[in-house]
Design an enzyme around this catalytic site. Structure first.
Site, PDB file in Angstrom:
ATOM      1  N   GLU A  75      -4.497   7.065  -5.756  1.00 45.54           N
ATOM      2  CA  GLU A  75      -4.684   6.248  -6.956  1.00 45.54           C
ATOM      3  C   GLU A  75      -6.018   6.588  -7.617  1.00 45.54           C
ATOM      4  OE1 GLU A  75      -4.257   2.094  -6.051  1.00 45.54           O
ATOM      5  OE2 GLU A  75      -2.230   2.337  -5.269  1.00 45.54           O
TER       6      GLU A  75
ATOM      7  N   HIS B 225      -0.869  -0.467  -9.996  1.00 39.71           N
ATOM      8  CA  HIS B 225      -1.561  -1.304  -9.005  1.00 39.71           C
ATOM      9  C   HIS B 225      -2.159  -2.537  -9.694  1.00 39.71           C
ATOM     10  CE1 HIS B 225      -3.846  -1.218  -4.905  1.00 39.71           C
ATOM     11  NE2 HIS B 225      -3.423  -2.428  -5.229  1.00 39.71           N
TER      12      HIS B 225
ATOM     13  N   ARG C 155       0.848  -1.187   0.000  1.00 42.37           N
ATOM     14  CA  ARG C 155       0.000   0.000   0.000  1.00 42.37           C
ATOM     15  C   ARG C 155       0.886   1.240   0.000  1.00 42.37           C
ATOM     16  NH1 ARG C 155      -3.381  -2.726  -1.580  1.00 42.37           N
ATOM     17  NH2 ARG C 155      -5.558  -2.992  -0.924  1.00 42.37           N
TER      18      ARG C 155
END
Length: 305
Positions: free
Chosen positions: A258, A277, A229
């Site tokens: 994000e 991601h 993260r």
């Protein structure tokens, strides 16, 4: 009892459709991955279960979903998208899916480690621009990989790194053991690792854990890999260390914000390799993910828990 998969991509929607069985609780698949939080009450309607991939669930929106009792979050990091504790206090239980993509994420971390060591992304960008920039890399065989957090993903990465001749050391918040892996205190792992890879859940305790002070304790010239993260790291301190060379290179799949905004500072640094991601996005991991999510729905329908 009814469930709604509120933000299904075409890939996940297809897998869910294949895995649904006769007798399952009713699952409505909303093929709209770019849903916004204000749309959630209308999408959920009277459904008691929300299956959520990546949509944020603010508390005011959750309270507007009058029938909502369960959230099945597709992954292990719901705190990046919702206030799990506040939801629990309001009577909404959040369920997570563990272990579905351990190998996929470890392979991504492994790839980012090697790409960072060899500056592959930098050379690729230069060659596409018509420049021939030969760059010295780092030989990782014989180097030390430090793992911060040691769950299933870290265990897989350790297996891969040991197989290519790296030494593996690790720190975990609770005692762990693994053949071939040396466990030590956090400061020692920071100081002795040529590569550091983060494998922690995001909690109130771990948010910002890789602080300016922790970065200063890292071995000069370290490679930092993060597939966990983004909020685990003080981003400003990381950028400072990248600029100074204290961190030689960062391989990142996750970010504090994000999607990563256009023109973000990280996109301007030559010694950063970025991916969107996507570490967990493989067919194998997706099938495991949906299988487990539907398992949650079946259990909730059968037991109410």
């Amino acid at each position: 009892m009814r469930a709604v998969f509120v933000d299904a991509t075409e890939t996940l929607a297809a897998i869910a459709g294949q895995q649904l069985k006769a007798g399952d609780p009713a699952v409505t698949i909303n093929r709209q991955p770019a849903i916004t939080p204000p749309e959630l009450p209308g999408v959920l309607g009277d459904a008691e279960i929300a299956i959520i991939d990546h949509t944020h669930l603010p508390m005011d929106i959750a309270l507007a979903c009058k029938a909502l009792k369960h959230v099945v979050f597709l992954g292990t990091g719901p705190r990046s998208y919702m206030d799990v504790d506040a939801l629990a206090e309001s009577g909404v239980t959040v369920h997570i899916v563990k272990g579905y993509g351990d190998t996929a994420v470890a392979e991504c971390a492994f790839s980012l480690m090697w790409a960072s060591a060899k500056s592959l992304a930098k050379m690729d960008r230069a060659m596409r621009a018509g420049e021939w920039q030969r760059t010295d890399g780092i030989q990782l065989t014989g180097k030390t990989l430090g793992l911060i957090g040691f769950g299933g993903i870290a265990a897989e990465l350790a297996r891969m790194a040991l197989g290519c001749g790296m030494k593996v050391i690790a720190w975990n918040r609770s005692p762990k053991s693994r053949p071939g892996v040396e466990f030590d205190d956090l400061d020692s792992v920071l100081a002795h690792s040529d590569v550091l890879s983060l494998h922690l859940l995001l909690t109130d305790e771990t948010r910002g854990m890789i602080s300016r002070q922790k970065i200063a304790k890292m071995k000069p010239g370290v490679i930092l890999v993060n597939t966990a993260r983004g909020a685990l790291v003080n981003e400003h301190a990381m950028v400072e260390a990248l600029r100074s060379g204290h961190i030689r290179h960062a391989g990142l799949d996750v970010y504090a914000v994000e999607p990563l905004p256009k023109g973000h500072l990280l996109t301007t640094l030559e010694n950063v390799t970025l991916s969107a991601h996507s570490a967990f996005r493989t067919p194998e991991a997706s099938e495991n993910l949906i299988r487990s999510a539907l398992g949650h729905c079946r259990r909730i329908a059968a037991t109410g828990q």
